[in-house]
Write a protein that holds these residues in place. Structure first.
Motif, mmCIF file in Angstrom:
data_model
loop_
_atom_site.group_PDB
_atom_site.id
_atom_site.type_symbol
_atom_site.label_atom_id
_atom_site.label_comp_id
_atom_site.label_asym_id
_atom_site.label_seq_id
_atom_site.Cartn_x
_atom_site.Cartn_y
_atom_site.Cartn_z
ATOM 1 N N LEU B 158 41.547 36.372 7.058
ATOM 2 C CA LEU B 158 41.554 37.532 6.268
ATOM 3 C C LEU B 158 42.604 38.620 5.404
ATOM 4 O O LEU B 158 43.087 38.918 4.667
ATOM 5 C CB LEU B 158 40.421 38.084 6.412
ATOM 6 C CG LEU B 158 38.725 37.485 5.462
ATOM 7 C CD1 LEU B 158 37.560 38.096 6.037
ATOM 8 C CD2 LEU B 158 39.470 36.771 4.746
ATOM 9 N N VAL B 159 43.419 38.798 7.126
ATOM 10 C CA VAL B 159 44.325 39.638 7.109
ATOM 11 C C VAL B 159 45.327 38.945 6.740
ATOM 12 O O VAL B 159 46.617 39.647 5.647
ATOM 13 C CB VAL B 159 44.424 40.592 8.294
ATOM 14 C CG1 VAL B 159 45.814 41.154 8.380
ATOM 15 C CG2 VAL B 159 43.155 40.893 8.568
ATOM 16 N N ILE B 164 41.866 41.869 3.267
ATOM 17 C CA ILE B 164 41.155 42.932 3.767
ATOM 18 C C ILE B 164 43.025 43.017 4.455
ATOM 19 O O ILE B 164 43.526 42.739 5.571
ATOM 20 C CB ILE B 164 40.161 42.664 4.438
ATOM 21 C CG1 ILE B 164 40.744 41.682 6.284
ATOM 22 C CG2 ILE B 164 39.412 42.546 3.788
ATOM 23 C CD1 ILE B 164 39.554 41.246 6.677
ATOM 24 N N ASP B 165 42.945 44.965 5.073
ATOM 25 C CA ASP B 165 44.563 45.314 5.542
ATOM 26 C C ASP B 165 44.507 45.379 6.607
ATOM 27 O O ASP B 165 44.642 45.342 7.507
ATOM 28 C CB ASP B 165 44.521 46.473 4.944
ATOM 29 C CG ASP B 165 43.942 47.334 4.629
ATOM 30 O OD1 ASP B 165 42.252 47.263 5.451
ATOM 31 O OD2 ASP B 165 43.740 48.571 3.950
ATOM 32 N N HIS B 166 42.370 45.459 7.297
ATOM 33 C CA HIS B 166 42.232 45.198 8.858
ATOM 34 C C HIS B 166 41.009 43.942 9.316
ATOM 35 O O HIS B 166 40.585 44.465 8.408
ATOM 36 C CB HIS B 166 42.675 46.730 9.730
ATOM 37 C CG HIS B 166 41.577 47.411 8.785
ATOM 38 N ND1 HIS B 166 40.243 47.836 9.492
ATOM 39 C CD2 HIS B 166 41.125 47.994 7.591
ATOM 40 C CE1 HIS B 166 39.172 48.746 8.852
ATOM 41 N NE2 HIS B 166 40.239 49.149 7.433
#
Lengths: 281, 313
Positions: B158-159, B164-166
């Motif tokens: 996902l990152v 998402i960013d984290h």
């Protein structure tokens, strides 16, 4: 069908694309489990996980098999699931024979109706009284506690599945056997059971898988490590603070594979009997 | 489903009634054959069921047998006044509603794809059944690993995809825990719908589709007018059965979150377990179980008399 070629092509592509997505969705978690189980600790604990394993190892499997209680849990699950399947089949064969041949009798309707209703009653609601009952009987942490409970929950379902198979065996066979002097038990043993063997095998597998996979009662009714079954036993590998995921995944693979193999081999029968029920319902 | 059918069909498989002379003998044989099953049901289902209702009206404690006696509605009051009750009820409704809706959507999509004229149908069918064979306890642990915030592959992907960013702790956060467990439950349960719906789809007569196609009905229209009505009976049974099964499911939530964090994913079955096995308040556990049972009975009546009798089939 009156569809032209391009429409058929689009439909075909859409179908296979959908199936491909479903295959990935269904298989990926299982494959990742296998993948993790074959990784050494350094690769398991990598923040950049990949499918490729630089140094595949069987250490996790060795640790599970040699240094843990896994084999004890495995044996316990075999005993409990095997015994409850056997008892369930014996009781259900007679019950479903009665329901199939004498379904019009008051007693059959009564017991059949009770079985239908019992299907609607979830285990968690009976958790407390069954726990107290087993404690009174002194059966807590024994195989019998689980065997009895699993039997009770599986008998209704197995009975109705078997009834479907028994219904398919013509009454003329029974009459002919009776004229030839065959007793009722003789008929069941010599004719009914051999003829419905595939069905009995399939329902037996179904019951076995259900017992093998059950978690809640195994978790609550067994507190002794020597009698613990596999599904609650696996939770032990998940430590309260630190989890050795490689080890846990290896244990999971070893717990799933035997059942999955049996299931895939026998799914033809099982899907048929489930389908028969579904179409009628 | 075959089981439900039995009650409605009133033993349609019964053969021609034998002569009156044999009746008594057959009745005895039927009673004898059914006795073991009946005895087990009586001792391990009917008796515990009555016991739950009885205990719910009495003070009962596993560690302290001295507290006993008639409690009236006290146990029910304990449950209803518990500040965890309403959130747990809401969680149960969310978990059940979303699970059943998601399972049906996925199950139908997979069944429709499998019902097309495809090669190697048995292989695809075998693969789709896989999630259903994996024990809930193991499926739950496996997904915990996939979702792990530090080493989990799904977070890493996902990152990478920039969604998402984290990495996030999906099961450890109040706002995502229940939804995450629900998604995993959908993953595990939809194959049952697929197999049942596939069987029903294969029973739809081809001639109907061909006739409609000749009359100029498009794919979507044929799906709405021919396929869906044929799936109605199976669908209703599936949905009602799974509403009951999902609402009372204990395993998934217990294995993955134990109802946490901060009770964010606590449903009523988890609460029953907590009352009985952690607080040792059997009375309250039985009161909550009785209320759940009332709900189950209500569902059953709605299903049986509302849907079935009004020509649901």
């Amino acid at each position: 069908m009156v569809v032209n070629r391009s429409q058929r092509l689009i439909a075909g592509v859409a179908t296979y694309a959908t199936l491909a997505v479903f295959c990935v969705l269904c298989l990926f978690p299982f494959l990742w489990m296998l993948d993790t189980a074959l990784k050494p600790p350094a690769e398991v604990m990598s923040s950049r996980p990949t499918f490729l394993i630089a140094a595949p190892t069987l250490k996790n499997f060795a640790a599970v098999l040699l240094d843990s209680d896994f084999l004890v849990y495995f044996r316990n699950s075999l005993i409990v699931a095997g015994a409850s399947t056997l008892f369930t089949l014996v009781v259900s064969v007679f019950a479903s024979y009665a329901l199939s041949r004498w379904g019009y009798q008051t007693v059959s309707r009564l017991v059949g109706g009770a079985m239908v209703v019992s299907q609607m009653i979830p285990g968690v609601l009976l958790l407390v009284p069954l726990y107290v009952l087993m404690r009174h009987l002194g059966l807590l942490s024994t195989y019998w506690a689980l065997i009895i409970v699993y039997c009770t929950f599986m008998i209704p379902l197995v009975t109705f599945m078997l009834k479907g198979f028994f219904d398919g065996i013509p009454i003329e066979l029974e009459e002919a056997a009776e004229i030839d002097g065959c007793s009722r038990l003789g008929f069941i043993r010599r004719i009914l059971l051999p003829l419905s063997a595939p069905g009995i095998l399939a329902t037996g597998v179904f019951a076995f898988v259900a017992a093998w996979n059950e978690f809640m009662f195994g978790y609550v009714l067994i507190n002794d490590d020597a009698r613990r079954t596999l599904t609650p036993g696996i939770m032990i590998f998940k430590g309260s603070h630190q989890t050795d995921w490689g080890l846990l995944m290896a244990a999971s693979v070893l717990a799933v594979v035997p059942v999955a193999l049996g299931f895939v081999y026998l799914q033809r029968f099982l899907v048929e009997s489930l389908s028969a029920g579904a179409v009628k319902g | 489903m075959a089981a439900l059918d039995f009650a409605a069909s009133d033993g349609a498989a019964a053969v021609a009634r034998p002569a009156a002379g044999r009746q008594a003998r057959l009745r005895r044989a039927a009673a004898l054959f059914l006795a073991p099953a009946a005895a087990l049901m009586l001792v391990l289902v009917a008796f515990p069921l009555a016991d739950v209702l009885w205990q719910s009206l009495h003070y009962a404690n596993l560690v302290d047998p001295a507290t006993s006696g008639f409690a009236g509605a006290d146990n029910y009051r304990t449950v209803l006044e518990d500040e965890d009750f309403l959130p747990a009820l809401w969680n149960t409704l969310t978990w059940t509603g979303l699970s059943v809706a998601g399972e049906y959507a996925l199950g139908l999509a997979a069944a429709l794809a499998l019902a097309q004229p495809i090669r190697a149908r048995a292989v695809f069918r075998g693969i789709v059944v896989v999630p259903w064979v994996i024990p809930i306890a193991i499926a739950g642990l496996n997904w915990m690993w996939l979702l792990n915030p530090d080493y989990g592959v799904l977070n890493a992907w996902l990152v990478d995809l920039g969604l998402i960013d984290h990495p996030r702790d999906w099961l450890g956060q109040v706002d995502t825990a229940l939804l995450t467990v629900t998604l995993v439950n959908i993953w595990r349960s939809f194959p049952f719908y697929t197999i049942s719906l596939l069987a029903a789809l294969q029973a739809v007569p081809r001639e109907l589709h061909e006739a409609a196609a000749i009359d100029g009905a498009g794919t979507l229209r044929r799906f709405l007018v021919i396929t869906l009505p044929h799936l109605k009976a199976v669908s209703l049974t599936l949905v009602f059965m799974h509403i009951v099964w999902t609402a009372i499911n204990f395993d998934f939530i217990w294995v993955m979150t134990q109802g946490g964090p901060l009770n964010a994913s606590q449903t009523l079955p988890v609460m029953i377990y907590r009352y009985a096995m952690q607080d040792f308040d059997v009375g309250a556990a039985c009161a909550l179980a009785s209320m759940s049972m009332g709900f189950m009975a209500a569902m059953f009546f709605v299903y049986f008399y509302g849907v079935r009798r009004r020509g649901g089939r």
